[in-house]
Design a protein around this motif. Structure first.
Motif, mmCIF file in Angstrom:
data_model
loop_
_atom_site.group_PDB
_atom_site.id
_atom_site.type_symbol
_atom_site.label_atom_id
_atom_site.label_comp_id
_atom_site.label_asym_id
_atom_site.label_seq_id
_atom_site.Cartn_x
_atom_site.Cartn_y
_atom_site.Cartn_z
ATOM 1 N N VAL A 60 -95.848 -45.519 36.142
ATOM 2 C CA VAL A 60 -96.936 -44.739 36.720
ATOM 3 C C VAL A 60 -97.609 -43.881 35.655
ATOM 4 C CG1 VAL A 60 -97.378 -42.747 38.217
ATOM 5 C CG2 VAL A 60 -96.121 -44.730 39.105
ATOM 6 N N GLU A 61 -96.813 -43.220 34.828
ATOM 7 C CA GLU A 61 -97.370 -42.364 33.773
ATOM 8 C C GLU A 61 -98.200 -43.173 32.784
ATOM 9 O OE1 GLU A 61 -97.433 -39.207 33.671
ATOM 10 O OE2 GLU A 61 -95.996 -38.725 35.251
ATOM 11 N N ARG A 62 -97.758 -44.369 32.447
ATOM 12 C CA ARG A 62 -98.525 -45.208 31.523
ATOM 13 C C ARG A 62 -99.861 -45.613 32.135
ATOM 14 N NH1 ARG A 62 -93.400 -47.469 30.153
ATOM 15 N NH2 ARG A 62 -93.697 -49.122 31.699
ATOM 16 N N TYR A 72 -99.848 -38.285 51.266
ATOM 17 C CA TYR A 72 -100.877 -37.863 50.316
ATOM 18 C C TYR A 72 -100.463 -36.653 49.480
ATOM 19 C CZ TYR A 72 -104.016 -41.258 52.328
ATOM 20 O OH TYR A 72 -104.578 -42.447 52.740
ATOM 21 N N ASN A 73 -99.165 -36.429 49.350
ATOM 22 C CA ASN A 73 -98.722 -35.431 48.393
ATOM 23 C C ASN A 73 -98.829 -36.021 46.989
ATOM 24 O OD1 ASN A 73 -97.914 -33.365 50.274
ATOM 25 N ND2 ASN A 73 -96.190 -34.680 50.811
ATOM 26 N N VAL A 74 -99.380 -35.254 46.069
ATOM 27 C CA VAL A 74 -99.613 -35.742 44.709
ATOM 28 C C VAL A 74 -98.291 -35.738 43.942
ATOM 29 C CG1 VAL A 74 -100.867 -35.372 42.563
ATOM 30 C CG2 VAL A 74 -101.968 -34.852 44.753
ATOM 31 N N VAL A 75 -97.892 -36.894 43.428
ATOM 32 C CA VAL A 75 -96.662 -36.987 42.654
ATOM 33 C C VAL A 75 -96.941 -37.118 41.161
ATOM 34 C CG1 VAL A 75 -95.403 -37.967 44.606
ATOM 35 C CG2 VAL A 75 -96.479 -39.504 42.957
ATOM 36 N N ALA A 76 -98.165 -37.462 40.795
ATOM 37 C CA ALA A 76 -98.545 -37.547 39.382
ATOM 38 C C ALA A 76 -100.067 -37.613 39.301
ATOM 39 C CB ALA A 76 -97.926 -38.775 38.708
ATOM 40 N N ALA A 77 -100.611 -37.102 38.195
ATOM 41 C CA ALA A 77 -102.061 -37.117 37.998
ATOM 42 C C ALA A 77 -102.360 -37.050 36.510
ATOM 43 C CB ALA A 77 -102.719 -35.943 38.738
ATOM 44 N N ASN A 78 -103.563 -37.491 36.121
ATOM 45 C CA ASN A 78 -103.947 -37.416 34.716
ATOM 46 C C ASN A 78 -104.927 -36.270 34.484
ATOM 47 O OD1 ASN A 78 -106.428 -38.339 35.619
ATOM 48 N ND2 ASN A 78 -106.332 -40.302 34.530
ATOM 49 N N PRO A 136 -110.650 -40.031 36.192
ATOM 50 C CA PRO A 136 -109.621 -39.414 37.037
ATOM 51 C C PRO A 136 -108.753 -40.455 37.739
ATOM 52 C CG PRO A 136 -111.793 -38.446 37.439
ATOM 53 C CD PRO A 136 -112.018 -39.679 36.640
ATOM 54 N N ALA A 137 -107.454 -40.136 37.843
ATOM 55 C CA ALA A 137 -106.520 -40.996 38.574
ATOM 56 C C ALA A 137 -105.333 -40.155 39.016
ATOM 57 C CB ALA A 137 -106.050 -42.159 37.702
ATOM 58 N N LEU A 138 -104.781 -40.491 40.168
ATOM 59 C CA LEU A 138 -103.603 -39.792 40.662
ATOM 60 C C LEU A 138 -102.769 -40.735 41.505
ATOM 61 C CD1 LEU A 138 -104.480 -37.444 43.677
ATOM 62 C CD2 LEU A 138 -105.927 -39.337 42.927
ATOM 63 N N VAL A 139 -101.511 -40.346 41.722
ATOM 64 C CA VAL A 139 -100.589 -41.120 42.543
ATOM 65 C C VAL A 139 -100.106 -40.222 43.671
ATOM 66 C CG1 VAL A 139 -98.402 -42.374 42.619
ATOM 67 C CG2 VAL A 139 -99.880 -42.575 40.607
ATOM 68 N N VAL A 140 -100.149 -40.742 44.900
ATOM 69 C CA VAL A 140 -99.725 -39.974 46.063
ATOM 70 C C VAL A 140 -98.639 -40.721 46.814
ATOM 71 C CG1 VAL A 140 -101.974 -38.847 46.314
ATOM 72 C CG2 VAL A 140 -101.535 -41.008 47.517
ATOM 73 N N ASP A 141 -97.896 -39.963 47.641
ATOM 74 C CA ASP A 141 -96.895 -40.589 48.503
ATOM 75 C C ASP A 141 -97.516 -40.897 49.862
ATOM 76 O OD1 ASP A 141 -96.978 -38.202 49.939
ATOM 77 O OD2 ASP A 141 -95.041 -37.477 49.193
ATOM 78 N N GLY A 142 -96.697 -41.234 50.834
ATOM 79 C CA GLY A 142 -97.205 -41.656 52.123
ATOM 80 C C GLY A 142 -97.900 -40.581 52.931
ATOM 81 N N PRO A 147 -82.555 -40.812 38.907
ATOM 82 C CA PRO A 147 -82.526 -41.565 37.643
ATOM 83 C C PRO A 147 -82.862 -43.050 37.816
ATOM 84 C CG PRO A 147 -80.659 -40.067 37.753
ATOM 85 C CD PRO A 147 -81.334 -40.000 39.095
ATOM 86 N N ALA A 148 -82.512 -43.613 38.966
ATOM 87 C CA ALA A 148 -82.787 -45.031 39.189
ATOM 88 C C ALA A 148 -84.287 -45.320 39.262
ATOM 89 C CB ALA A 148 -82.115 -45.502 40.480
ATOM 90 N N MET A 149 -85.092 -44.280 39.497
ATOM 91 C CA MET A 149 -86.536 -44.462 39.621
ATOM 92 C C MET A 149 -87.261 -44.251 38.298
ATOM 93 S SD MET A 149 -87.240 -45.225 42.810
ATOM 94 C CE MET A 149 -88.744 -44.559 43.500
ATOM 95 N N ALA A 150 -86.528 -44.062 37.225
ATOM 96 C CA ALA A 150 -87.154 -43.824 35.921
ATOM 97 C C ALA A 150 -88.149 -44.920 35.538
ATOM 98 C CB ALA A 150 -86.082 -43.663 34.844
ATOM 99 N N PRO A 151 -87.837 -46.205 35.724
ATOM 100 C CA PRO A 151 -88.826 -47.238 35.366
ATOM 101 C C PRO A 151 -90.130 -47.108 36.163
ATOM 102 C CG PRO A 151 -86.650 -48.216 35.621
ATOM 103 C CD PRO A 151 -86.554 -46.815 36.129
ATOM 104 N N VAL A 152 -90.028 -46.715 37.437
ATOM 105 C CA VAL A 152 -91.226 -46.529 38.263
ATOM 106 C C VAL A 152 -92.047 -45.359 37.740
ATOM 107 C CG1 VAL A 152 -92.073 -45.944 40.566
ATOM 108 C CG2 VAL A 152 -90.162 -47.541 40.302
ATOM 109 N N ARG A 153 -91.371 -44.231 37.469
ATOM 110 C CA ARG A 153 -92.087 -43.054 36.971
ATOM 111 C C ARG A 153 -92.768 -43.343 35.640
ATOM 112 N NH1 ARG A 153 -87.136 -40.668 38.272
ATOM 113 N NH2 ARG A 153 -86.716 -40.332 36.056
#
Length: 272
Positions: free
Chosen positions: A102-104, A121-127, A113-119, A93-99
């Motif tokens: 990112v979505e915006r 390269y696992n995809v955590v969000a994409a459009n 195309p755009a996506l967000v990956v972790d360290g 829940p503390a990461m809600a502002p980050v999420r």
């Protein structure tokens, strides 16, 4: 009789570790000392284990050496101190502002195309633009966790449609090489070992085409990918959070693909 300290290289190798980071950055002891408002003598004593750095000094040196946040914790532990930076799960829940941020950003980038990956390269969000590129990829590659490197370079993945695959593959592998030289990440190393072993098809070496200058040499390495019978040409940008104080946030990266020619822009705009 001598007494072991937090800086002794035998038990807690903070000195050699700091020296290693300094040498990677190509800095002399004097240059680093000046940046960290210390002295070359004191830094020499730290690197050889003759002096123990304070917690504040470890963090100051790490900042001036641009050490990744995760590795700063490693330095602190090596010096005998508790870690400074926490690693908060992205679904906390503390990461809600980050999420939400990112979505915006992802939504604002559409139809491109755009996506967000972790360290690793696992995809955590994409459009939706990314979903377009993944159309037709086999189900076994789409099982979570989705990995951007695997999806791009696997012979059954996007690689089948990339028309300059050898160039793009070399770019991605070099990118992972640089990251592995800066941080010990077993997860990233596992992905690296997997994708470098993939076979590579012949062909697709021409970097010219729509959007390139008259001499055929683009201003940035393009990604040339065929979608629905249309050759699309993109240039890539990567954005990260500035001055993160959480490991998870520090390792997030947003990659955006921008149209490199008018034909690509028109195709994506008409399709949206």
């Amino acid at each position: 009789m001598t007494t072991a300290t937090a800086g002794d290289s035998d038990g807690n190798p903070i000195g050699p570790m700091l020296r290693g980071w300094r040498e990677r950055r190509g800095l002399s002891q004097l240059e680093l000392a000046l940046r960290a408002e210390s002295s070359a003598r004191h830094l020499s004593f730290i690197e050889t284990g003759r002096s123990s750095p304070s917690r504040a000094m470890v963090l100051r040196l790490a900042e001036h050496l641009d050490v990744p946040v995760r590795e700063r914790n490693t330095l602190l532990v090596a010096a005998g101190y508790a870690p400074e930076y926490r690693e908060t799960p992205l679904d906390d829940p503390a990461m809600a502002p980050v999420r939400e941020s990112v979505e915006r950003l992802l939504a604002a980038h559409e139809p491109y195309p755009a996506l967000v990956v972790d360290g690793a390269y696992n995809v955590v969000a994409a459009n939706n633009g990314i979903l377009m590129l993944l159309d037709g990829i086999p189900e076994h590659l789409l099982q979570p966790p989705l990995n951007a490197m695997r999806l791009t370079l696997h012979p059954e993945g996007l690689a089948r449609h990339i028309r300059n695959l050898r160039e793009w593959r070399a770019h991605l592998i070099a990118q992972m090489d640089r990251q592995l030289s800066l941080a010990r990440s077993p997860a990233l190393k596992a992905v690296y070992d997997e994708v470098v072993a993939y076979p590579v098809a012949d062909g697709g070496e021409d970097v010219g085409g729509p959007g390139a200058p008259a001499d055929g040499v683009p201003l940035a390495l393009p990604l040339r990918v065929e979608v629905e019978g249309q050759l699309l040409t993109f240039v890539s940008t990567i954005a990260t959070f500035n001055t993160p104080v959480d490991i998870t946030v520090s390792e997030l990266a947003m990659e955006t693909l921008l149209p490199a020619d008018s034909a690509t822009q028109k195709f994506l705009t008409d399709r949206s």
